[in-house]
Design a protein around this motif. Sequence first.
Motif, short mmCIF file in Angstrom:
data_model
loop_
_atom_site.label_atom_id
_atom_site.label_comp_id
_atom_site.label_asym_id
_atom_site.label_seq_id
_atom_site.Cartn_x
_atom_site.Cartn_y
_atom_site.Cartn_z
N GLY A 20 -6.37 3.00 7.12
CA GLY A 20 -6.34 3.11 8.57
C GLY A 20 -7.38 4.04 9.14
N VAL A 21 -7.43 5.25 8.62
CA VAL A 21 -8.33 6.26 9.18
C VAL A 21 -9.78 6.00 8.77
CG1 VAL A 21 -8.91 8.72 9.17
CG2 VAL A 21 -6.53 8.00 9.36
N VAL A 22 -10.01 5.90 7.47
CA VAL A 22 -11.38 5.75 7.00
C VAL A 22 -11.89 4.33 7.22
CG1 VAL A 22 -12.88 5.84 4.96
CG2 VAL A 22 -11.15 7.60 5.32
N GLY A 23 -11.11 3.36 6.76
CA GLY A 23 -11.57 1.98 6.83
C GLY A 23 -11.74 1.47 8.24
N ILE A 24 -10.69 1.52 8.99
CA ILE A 24 -10.73 0.93 10.33
C ILE A 24 -11.28 1.94 11.34
CG2 ILE A 24 -9.34 -0.08 12.17
CD1 ILE A 24 -7.51 -1.12 9.82
N GLY A 25 -10.82 3.18 11.25
CA GLY A 25 -11.27 4.20 12.20
C GLY A 25 -12.75 4.50 12.10
N LEU A 26 -13.19 4.95 10.93
CA LEU A 26 -14.60 5.31 10.77
C LEU A 26 -15.48 4.10 10.46
CD1 LEU A 26 -14.21 8.61 8.70
CD2 LEU A 26 -14.63 8.36 11.15
N GLY A 27 -14.95 3.16 9.68
CA GLY A 27 -15.75 2.00 9.28
C GLY A 27 -16.04 1.04 10.41
N PHE A 28 -15.15 0.93 11.37
CA PHE A 28 -15.39 0.05 12.50
C PHE A 28 -15.44 0.82 13.82
CE2 PHE A 28 -13.90 -2.74 15.94
CZ PHE A 28 -14.96 -3.65 15.92
N GLY A 29 -14.51 1.74 14.03
CA GLY A 29 -14.44 2.48 15.29
C GLY A 29 -15.70 3.30 15.57
N GLY A 30 -16.20 3.99 14.54
CA GLY A 30 -17.41 4.80 14.70
C GLY A 30 -18.62 3.96 15.13
N LEU A 81 0.84 -1.20 0.00
CA LEU A 81 0.00 0.00 0.00
C LEU A 81 0.87 1.24 0.00
CD1 LEU A 81 -2.81 -0.81 2.58
CD2 LEU A 81 -3.04 -0.62 0.12
N GLY A 82 0.48 2.21 -0.80
CA GLY A 82 1.16 3.50 -0.80
C GLY A 82 0.78 4.29 0.44
N ARG A 83 1.45 5.41 0.67
CA ARG A 83 1.20 6.23 1.85
C ARG A 83 -0.25 6.68 1.94
NH1 ARG A 83 1.46 11.65 3.43
NH2 ARG A 83 2.29 11.93 5.52
N LYS A 84 -0.78 7.18 0.82
CA LYS A 84 -2.16 7.65 0.79
C LYS A 84 -3.14 6.51 1.07
CE LYS A 84 -4.69 8.62 -3.02
NZ LYS A 84 -5.01 9.25 -4.30
N GLN A 85 -2.88 5.34 0.50
CA GLN A 85 -3.76 4.20 0.69
C GLN A 85 -3.69 3.68 2.13
OE1 GLN A 85 -1.78 4.62 -2.00
NE2 GLN A 85 -3.36 4.92 -3.55
N ARG A 86 -2.50 3.71 2.76
CA ARG A 86 -2.38 3.28 4.16
C ARG A 86 -3.17 4.22 5.06
NH1 ARG A 86 3.14 2.45 2.96
NH2 ARG A 86 3.66 4.40 3.97
N LEU A 87 -3.06 5.52 4.81
CA LEU A 87 -3.82 6.49 5.59
C LEU A 87 -5.32 6.27 5.40
CD1 LEU A 87 -2.01 9.91 5.36
CD2 LEU A 87 -3.30 9.10 7.31
N LEU A 88 -5.74 6.08 4.16
CA LEU A 88 -7.14 5.87 3.85
C LEU A 88 -7.66 4.59 4.50
CD1 LEU A 88 -9.46 7.07 2.18
CD2 LEU A 88 -8.73 5.63 0.30
N LEU A 129 -9.77 1.93 -0.62
CA LEU A 129 -9.56 1.49 0.75
C LEU A 129 -8.31 0.63 0.92
CD1 LEU A 129 -10.67 1.86 3.51
CD2 LEU A 129 -12.15 -0.09 3.15
N PHE A 130 -8.20 -0.48 0.22
CA PHE A 130 -7.00 -1.31 0.27
C PHE A 130 -6.37 -1.42 -1.10
CE2 PHE A 130 -9.55 -2.74 3.88
CZ PHE A 130 -8.62 -2.64 4.90
N GLY A 131 -6.58 -0.41 -1.92
CA GLY A 131 -6.10 -0.41 -3.29
C GLY A 131 -7.30 -0.26 -4.22
#
Length: 174
Positions: free
Chosen positions: A16-26, A7-14, A109-111
């Motif tokens: 981590g933050v969007v996928g895991i943070g908002l998609g599961f954490g929220g 994963l590239g830097r942008k994809q890792r951020l996306l 999200l993961f590519g």
Amino acid sequence: MHFPARLGRKQRLLAGVVGIGLGFGGPFLLSVALVASSGDPSLLILPLPFLGALWLIQGMAPSGYTLEEDGLRLERRWARRLIRYDRITGCDREPRPIGGLVAAGVNGLFGSHGPRWNPRTGWHYLAITNTDDLVFVHTRGGLVVLSPSRPDEFVAALQAELPATPTSWPTRSS
């Protein structure tokens, strides 16, 4: 020979933050708040569909590319795909526009993977995890875009595996 798809830097951020943070954490925090306010423990299952969706998306994301005896294998956790060498007409790293309208697939999200259409490139298939290390594989079925970890080494190894002259399509004799 295996080439991982990182994963590239942008994809890792996306992811981590969007996928895991908002998609599961929220949804998880929302379910905890709902349980605390209502006292109903069955609300703790609220984040499970979101977790299941993340699991499905990561399972279809590209994880690498392997040059096998028969062809180029697009590695994914599920639904691997083999492109036979006799179907590949060439490959290059010449920059060109990719993406565009999503026909079927997931972006970001993961590519990015799945078929796409772009007015400048036409139909092409993406199986990428970053936008920095792109390799364009020309096949009889169209353009396939990959992102191996060592792109120049991948191109050299793939070109060494390709037949000297591509086999022609069978034609009907009159």
